[in-house]
Design a protein around this motif. Sequence first.
Motif, mmCIF file in Angstrom:
data_model
loop_
_atom_site.group_PDB
_atom_site.id
_atom_site.type_symbol
_atom_site.label_atom_id
_atom_site.label_comp_id
_atom_site.label_asym_id
_atom_site.label_seq_id
_atom_site.Cartn_x
_atom_site.Cartn_y
_atom_site.Cartn_z
ATOM 1 N N HIS A 32 86.932 37.618 117.671
ATOM 2 C CA HIS A 32 86.225 36.862 118.857
ATOM 3 C C HIS A 32 86.028 35.536 118.887
ATOM 4 O O HIS A 32 86.271 34.873 119.990
ATOM 5 C CB HIS A 32 84.850 37.733 118.932
ATOM 6 C CG HIS A 32 83.969 37.510 120.296
ATOM 7 N ND1 HIS A 32 83.255 36.580 120.311
ATOM 8 C CD2 HIS A 32 84.306 38.118 121.609
ATOM 9 C CE1 HIS A 32 82.714 36.702 121.653
ATOM 10 N NE2 HIS A 32 83.424 37.684 122.233
ATOM 11 N N VAL A 56 97.267 38.680 123.768
ATOM 12 C CA VAL A 56 96.188 39.336 124.380
ATOM 13 C C VAL A 56 96.977 39.378 126.106
ATOM 14 O O VAL A 56 97.428 38.644 126.480
ATOM 15 C CB VAL A 56 95.262 38.451 124.647
ATOM 16 C CG1 VAL A 56 94.146 38.908 125.642
ATOM 17 C CG2 VAL A 56 94.464 38.226 123.247
ATOM 18 N N ASN A 57 96.771 40.740 126.712
ATOM 19 C CA ASN A 57 97.542 40.743 128.000
ATOM 20 C C ASN A 57 96.426 40.139 128.765
ATOM 21 O O ASN A 57 95.342 39.768 128.694
ATOM 22 C CB ASN A 57 97.508 42.340 128.411
ATOM 23 C CG ASN A 57 96.324 43.002 128.288
ATOM 24 O OD1 ASN A 57 95.502 42.529 129.175
ATOM 25 N ND2 ASN A 57 96.543 44.183 127.964
ATOM 26 N N GLU A 59 94.962 40.680 131.564
ATOM 27 C CA GLU A 59 93.995 41.639 132.299
ATOM 28 C C GLU A 59 92.831 41.362 131.216
ATOM 29 O O GLU A 59 91.760 41.129 131.495
ATOM 30 C CB GLU A 59 94.360 43.214 132.412
ATOM 31 C CG GLU A 59 93.124 43.617 133.168
ATOM 32 C CD GLU A 59 93.605 45.352 133.371
ATOM 33 O OE1 GLU A 59 92.752 46.076 133.174
ATOM 34 O OE2 GLU A 59 94.737 45.488 133.980
ATOM 35 N N ASP A 60 93.038 41.584 130.129
ATOM 36 C CA ASP A 60 92.034 41.545 128.962
ATOM 37 C C ASP A 60 91.459 40.083 128.779
ATOM 38 O O ASP A 60 90.413 39.884 128.829
ATOM 39 C CB ASP A 60 92.497 42.247 127.644
ATOM 40 C CG ASP A 60 92.696 43.611 127.576
ATOM 41 O OD1 ASP A 60 92.112 44.274 128.406
ATOM 42 O OD2 ASP A 60 93.457 43.973 126.620
ATOM 43 N N TRP A 61 92.470 39.130 128.925
ATOM 44 C CA TRP A 61 92.116 37.923 128.995
ATOM 45 C C TRP A 61 91.344 37.330 130.066
ATOM 46 O O TRP A 61 90.235 36.457 129.884
ATOM 47 C CB TRP A 61 93.343 36.866 128.777
ATOM 48 C CG TRP A 61 92.999 35.391 128.613
ATOM 49 C CD1 TRP A 61 93.381 34.338 129.575
ATOM 50 C CD2 TRP A 61 92.393 34.929 127.624
ATOM 51 N NE1 TRP A 61 92.694 33.242 129.260
ATOM 52 C CE2 TRP A 61 92.266 33.248 127.932
ATOM 53 C CE3 TRP A 61 91.638 35.125 126.407
ATOM 54 C CZ2 TRP A 61 91.460 32.286 127.289
ATOM 55 C CZ3 TRP A 61 91.111 34.131 125.528
ATOM 56 C CH2 TRP A 61 91.125 32.939 126.014
ATOM 57 N N ILE A 63 88.995 39.569 131.561
ATOM 58 C CA ILE A 63 87.764 39.779 131.395
ATOM 59 C C ILE A 63 86.988 38.852 130.191
ATOM 60 O O ILE A 63 86.102 38.595 130.418
ATOM 61 C CB ILE A 63 87.920 41.296 130.902
ATOM 62 C CG1 ILE A 63 88.458 42.204 132.022
ATOM 63 C CG2 ILE A 63 86.414 41.655 130.421
ATOM 64 C CD1 ILE A 63 88.828 43.671 131.601
ATOM 65 N N LEU A 64 87.712 38.561 129.396
ATOM 66 C CA LEU A 64 87.294 37.580 128.294
ATOM 67 C C LEU A 64 86.771 36.163 128.856
ATOM 68 O O LEU A 64 85.667 35.801 128.631
ATOM 69 C CB LEU A 64 88.205 37.510 127.199
ATOM 70 C CG LEU A 64 88.075 38.716 126.291
ATOM 71 C CD1 LEU A 64 89.082 38.551 125.257
ATOM 72 C CD2 LEU A 64 86.934 38.779 125.403
#
Length: 125
Positions: A32, A56-57, A59-61, A63-64
């Motif tokens: 993290h 990291v895909n 969509e996940d990026w 969100i992060l």
Amino acid sequence: MKLQDKFHLDLSVPHISYAVNDMMKERFKAYHGKLYQQYKRSASHGEPAQSAPPHVNHEDWRILYDRFSSDSFQKRSKINSDNKRKLEVNHVAGSKSFVRLHHDMQDSVTGQEPGPVDFYKGTHC
């Protein structure tokens, strides 16, 4: 489940479960932190949120990225940074706690624990 497929672990045993969870927690915190460093680099260069690290895909990026840029996260990050700067003495003993070091440094003959000066010398010199 992946761990149990590769290793013979009985997670119903409390000390094994605790050790596995503790190791996984530390690995996640480190990961993290690396992602947050990537965010800070991309945000400071004005890059769009789609500048995801290769592993990291998008969509996940996204969100992060949104989480890292939120006011509550930035406020907590600033508080933590300020508190870290206030530390007068860093913990330099690796995985051993100060309590354990204090106990380990006691005199084997008399059983007397070291004073503050001797303890500092033993852990920092």
